[in-house]
Design a protein around this motif. Structure first.
Motif, short mmCIF file in Angstrom:
data_model
loop_
_atom_site.label_atom_id
_atom_site.label_comp_id
_atom_site.label_asym_id
_atom_site.label_seq_id
_atom_site.Cartn_x
_atom_site.Cartn_y
_atom_site.Cartn_z
N GLU A 1 3.58 11.50 0.44
CA GLU A 1 3.22 10.23 -0.47
C GLU A 1 4.27 9.03 0.10
O GLU A 1 5.44 9.54 -0.18
N THR A 2 3.84 8.12 0.74
CA THR A 2 4.89 7.25 1.30
C THR A 2 4.33 5.72 1.31
O THR A 2 3.15 5.65 1.23
N ASP A 3 5.40 4.88 1.17
CA ASP A 3 4.84 3.34 1.48
C ASP A 3 4.47 3.13 2.91
O ASP A 3 4.84 3.95 3.87
N ASP B 1 0.91 -1.21 0.08
CA ASP B 1 -0.04 0.09 0.10
C ASP B 1 0.68 1.29 -0.04
O ASP B 1 2.05 1.23 0.36
N ARG B 2 0.06 2.23 -0.45
CA ARG B 2 0.87 3.55 -0.54
C ARG B 2 0.05 4.54 0.33
O ARG B 2 -1.23 4.28 0.16
N TRP B 3 0.29 5.27 1.03
CA TRP B 3 -0.33 6.33 1.80
C TRP B 3 0.14 7.57 1.62
O TRP B 3 0.92 8.14 1.19
N HIS B 4 -1.04 8.56 1.73
CA HIS B 4 -1.07 9.93 1.78
C HIS B 4 -1.00 10.42 3.27
O HIS B 4 -2.10 9.84 4.07
N LEU C 1 -3.76 6.06 -0.73
CA LEU C 1 -3.41 6.75 -2.10
C LEU C 1 -4.33 6.02 -3.06
O LEU C 1 -4.48 4.73 -3.06
#
Length: 77
Positions: free
Chosen positions: A42-44, A3-6, A66
């Motif tokens: 934005e990050t893993d 997953d990618r996060w905001h 994201l």
């Protein structure tokens, strides 16, 4: 692929405790006004980032997936 996060910090809520930067120094920093900000919006997905959000004494940190915008933290009640 993970997953990618905001990641966002509500600076109107942040009290500058530094908990986030202490728990996840690669994820958060305090500026000269002692306000937190994510090092990368934005990050893993990372356990340290989630722990920092959970450790924030005023829940100033919001994490969403994201793409979908699904809330990761804070949990919806």
């Amino acid at each position: 692929m993970g997953d990618r996060w905001h990641v966002e910090v509500d600076r109107s809520v942040c009290i500058g405790s530094g908990m986030c930067a202490g728990l996840a120094p690669d994820g958060f920093a305090l500026d000269s006004a002692r306000q937190s900000h994510p090092r990368r919006a934005e990050t893993d997905a990372a356990e340290q980032i989630l722990e920092a959000a959970e450790g924030c004494p005023v829940e100033a940190i919001t994490i969403t997936l994201l793409g979908s915008g699904e809330v990761v933290f804070p949990p919806e009640e």
